[in-house]
Design a protein around this motif. Sequence first.
Motif, PDB file in Angstrom:
ATOM      1  N   ASP A 288       0.825  -1.219   0.000  1.00 13.13           N
ATOM      2  CA  ASP A 288       0.000   0.000   0.000  1.00 13.13           C
ATOM      3  C   ASP A 288       0.856   1.265   0.000  1.00 13.13           C
ATOM      4  O   ASP A 288       0.363   2.364   0.277  1.00 13.13           O
ATOM      5  CB  ASP A 288      -0.960   0.005   1.186  1.00 13.13           C
ATOM      6  N   ASP A 289       2.165   1.098  -0.296  1.00  9.00           N
ATOM      7  CA  ASP A 289       3.125   2.194  -0.391  1.00  9.00           C
ATOM      8  C   ASP A 289       3.456   2.849   0.956  1.00  9.00           C
ATOM      9  O   ASP A 289       4.032   3.945   0.989  1.00  9.00           O
ATOM     10  CB  ASP A 289       2.655   3.282  -1.378  1.00  9.00           C
ATOM     11  N   THR A 290       3.095   2.209   2.061  1.00 12.79           N
ATOM     12  CA  THR A 290       3.543   2.665   3.372  1.00 12.79           C
ATOM     13  C   THR A 290       4.794   1.896   3.768  1.00 12.79           C
ATOM     14  O   THR A 290       5.052   0.812   3.256  1.00 12.79           O
ATOM     15  CB  THR A 290       2.462   2.458   4.450  1.00 12.79           C
ATOM     16  N   VAL A 291       5.578   2.498   4.648  1.00 10.40           N
ATOM     17  CA  VAL A 291       6.778   1.845   5.160  1.00 10.40           C
ATOM     18  C   VAL A 291       6.539   1.463   6.616  1.00 10.40           C
ATOM     19  O   VAL A 291       6.221   2.323   7.449  1.00 10.40           O
ATOM     20  CB  VAL A 291       8.014   2.759   5.045  1.00 10.40           C
ATOM     21  N   ALA A 292       6.663   0.182   6.910  1.00 11.53           N
ATOM     22  CA  ALA A 292       6.465  -0.319   8.272  1.00 11.53           C
ATOM     23  C   ALA A 292       7.804  -0.749   8.865  1.00 11.53           C
ATOM     24  O   ALA A 292       8.704  -1.199   8.141  1.00 11.53           O
ATOM     25  CB  ALA A 292       5.492  -1.501   8.266  1.00 11.53           C
ATOM     26  N   GLU A 293       7.929  -0.603  10.177  1.00 14.00           N
ATOM     27  CA  GLU A 293       9.129  -1.026  10.881  1.00 14.00           C
ATOM     28  C   GLU A 293       8.821  -2.236  11.742  1.00 14.00           C
ATOM     29  O   GLU A 293       7.757  -2.317  12.365  1.00 14.00           O
ATOM     30  CB  GLU A 293       9.677   0.110  11.754  1.00 14.00           C
ATOM     31  N   PHE A 294       9.766  -3.184  11.777  1.00  8.81           N
ATOM     32  CA  PHE A 294       9.572  -4.424  12.518  1.00  8.81           C
ATOM     33  C   PHE A 294      10.774  -4.712  13.394  1.00  8.81           C
ATOM     34  O   PHE A 294      11.919  -4.485  12.998  1.00  8.81           O
ATOM     35  CB  PHE A 294       9.364  -5.605  11.558  1.00  8.81           C
ATOM     36  N   GLU A 295      10.505  -5.232  14.599  1.00 14.08           N
ATOM     37  CA  GLU A 295      11.562  -5.683  15.493  1.00 14.08           C
ATOM     38  C   GLU A 295      12.057  -7.059  15.058  1.00 14.08           C
ATOM     39  O   GLU A 295      11.421  -7.752  14.252  1.00 14.08           O
ATOM     40  CB  GLU A 295      11.026  -5.779  16.925  1.00 14.08           C
ATOM     41  N   ILE A 296      13.193  -7.476  15.636  1.00 15.32           N
ATOM     42  CA  ILE A 296      13.715  -8.823  15.409  1.00 15.32           C
ATOM     43  C   ILE A 296      12.659  -9.847  15.817  1.00 15.32           C
ATOM     44  O   ILE A 296      12.027  -9.725  16.851  1.00 15.32           O
ATOM     45  CB  ILE A 296      15.008  -9.033  16.220  1.00 15.32           C
ATOM     46  N   LYS A 297      12.440 -10.824  14.977  1.00 14.17           N
ATOM     47  CA  LYS A 297      11.517 -11.939  15.188  1.00 14.17           C
ATOM     48  C   LYS A 297      10.048 -11.571  14.986  1.00 14.17           C
ATOM     49  O   LYS A 297       9.185 -12.422  15.110  1.00 14.17           O
ATOM     50  CB  LYS A 297      11.697 -12.587  16.560  1.00 14.17           C
ATOM     51  N   GLU A 298       9.744 -10.291  14.687  1.00 17.49           N
ATOM     52  CA  GLU A 298       8.368  -9.941  14.362  1.00 17.49           C
ATOM     53  C   GLU A 298       7.998 -10.386  12.960  1.00 17.49           C
ATOM     54  O   GLU A 298       6.813 -10.557  12.662  1.00 17.49           O
ATOM     55  CB  GLU A 298       8.147  -8.431  14.495  1.00 17.49           C
ATOM     56  N   ILE A 299       9.010 -10.532  12.104  1.00 18.63           N
ATOM     57  CA  ILE A 299       8.761 -11.032  10.759  1.00 18.63           C
ATOM     58  C   ILE A 299       9.829 -12.056  10.379  1.00 18.63           C
ATOM     59  O   ILE A 299      10.927 -12.073  10.942  1.00 18.63           O
ATOM     60  CB  ILE A 299       8.749  -9.904   9.705  1.00 18.63           C
ATOM     61  N   GLN A 300       9.476 -12.880   9.439  1.00 22.59           N
ATOM     62  CA  GLN A 300      10.412 -13.868   8.886  1.00 22.59           C
ATOM     63  C   GLN A 300      10.559 -13.614   7.395  1.00 22.59           C
ATOM     64  O   GLN A 300       9.566 -13.438   6.676  1.00 22.59           O
ATOM     65  CB  GLN A 300       9.893 -15.291   9.134  1.00 22.59           C
ATOM     66  N   MET A 301      11.787 -13.591   6.931  1.00 25.46           N
ATOM     67  CA  MET A 301      12.059 -13.413   5.516  1.00 25.46           C
ATOM     68  C   MET A 301      11.950 -14.772   4.823  1.00 25.46           C
ATOM     69  O   MET A 301      12.590 -15.738   5.241  1.00 25.46           O
ATOM     70  CB  MET A 301      13.464 -12.820   5.336  1.00 25.46           C
ATOM     71  N   LEU A 302      11.150 -14.858   3.794  1.00 27.50           N
ATOM     72  CA  LEU A 302      10.968 -16.109   3.063  1.00 27.50           C
ATOM     73  C   LEU A 302      11.778 -16.036   1.782  1.00 27.50           C
ATOM     74  O   LEU A 302      11.469 -15.271   0.878  1.00 27.50           O
ATOM     75  CB  LEU A 302       9.479 -16.331   2.751  1.00 27.50           C
ATOM     76  N   TYR A 303      12.850 -16.834   1.694  1.00 27.06           N
ATOM     77  CA  TYR A 303      13.728 -16.749   0.530  1.00 27.06           C
ATOM     78  C   TYR A 303      14.238 -18.121   0.172  1.00 27.06           C
ATOM     79  O   TYR A 303      14.081 -19.069   0.946  1.00 27.06           O
ATOM     80  CB  TYR A 303      14.894 -15.799   0.823  1.00 27.06           C
TER      81      TYR A 303
END
Length: 242
Positions: free
Chosen positions: A227-242
């Motif tokens: 949605d063109d917004t920039v969100a900030e995340f702490e460690i372990k709040e998100i997982q990178m899928l690669y």
Amino acid sequence: MKLIKLDAIDSTNDFLKGLASKDELDNFTVVTAENQTKGKGQMGSKWESETGKNLIMSALVKDFLYNNKDVFNLSVIVSLAVIKALKLFNIPDLSIKWPNDIMSYNKKIGGILIENTLKSDGRIVSVVGIGINVNQTNLTELPHASSLAVITGESFDKEVLPALIVENIKEEITLWETNATHYWNEYLNSLFRKGVPMPFKNLRNQNFMGIIQGVSPTGKIQILLEDDTVAEFEIKEIQMLY
């Protein structure tokens, strides 16, 4: 650099923290081990290592951090110090997977865990744990991991790495006051998959697409959402899928 070599220990970070709590250790004292039975990664995850094959080290860093809001600066310094040392070994395509995993191509070859202790006088004493897969070639149970030996087809003398890394850390700390912006830019430019659309997973187990934009001064990853917004995340709040 004072170096303490151990055959086996539960955790070099815990061992060094114990020493630092009892004695007035020299700055940049280093502990290495051939085997670590309870190696730790970010947020309590385990770090597995084959005995005698890899670099397992912890370094004491003090007289640098004086404010909790600045603690991520040390992550920037240490990550870049490791990258600089590995470049001397001609390790290709090095990058930093936020916050401070060391990557070659799309494989993790090292990790960093920094544990900070606030002293009664306001000083922050840091124990910097660094693990690098050097000569281990059996990584079948670690599909996202690799080692210097696997990547290059060569074996390496891991004993030279602690001094190289610590000298890089010392140099960057000395220059930090006048070169902080340079080092931050170097860290941001070294980020794994920065600027590339890719999937992530949040704490609610929901997948979403985003583009890594950077990292905040306090160490939160900044991701451009659909949605063109920039969100900030702490460690372990998100997982990178690669």
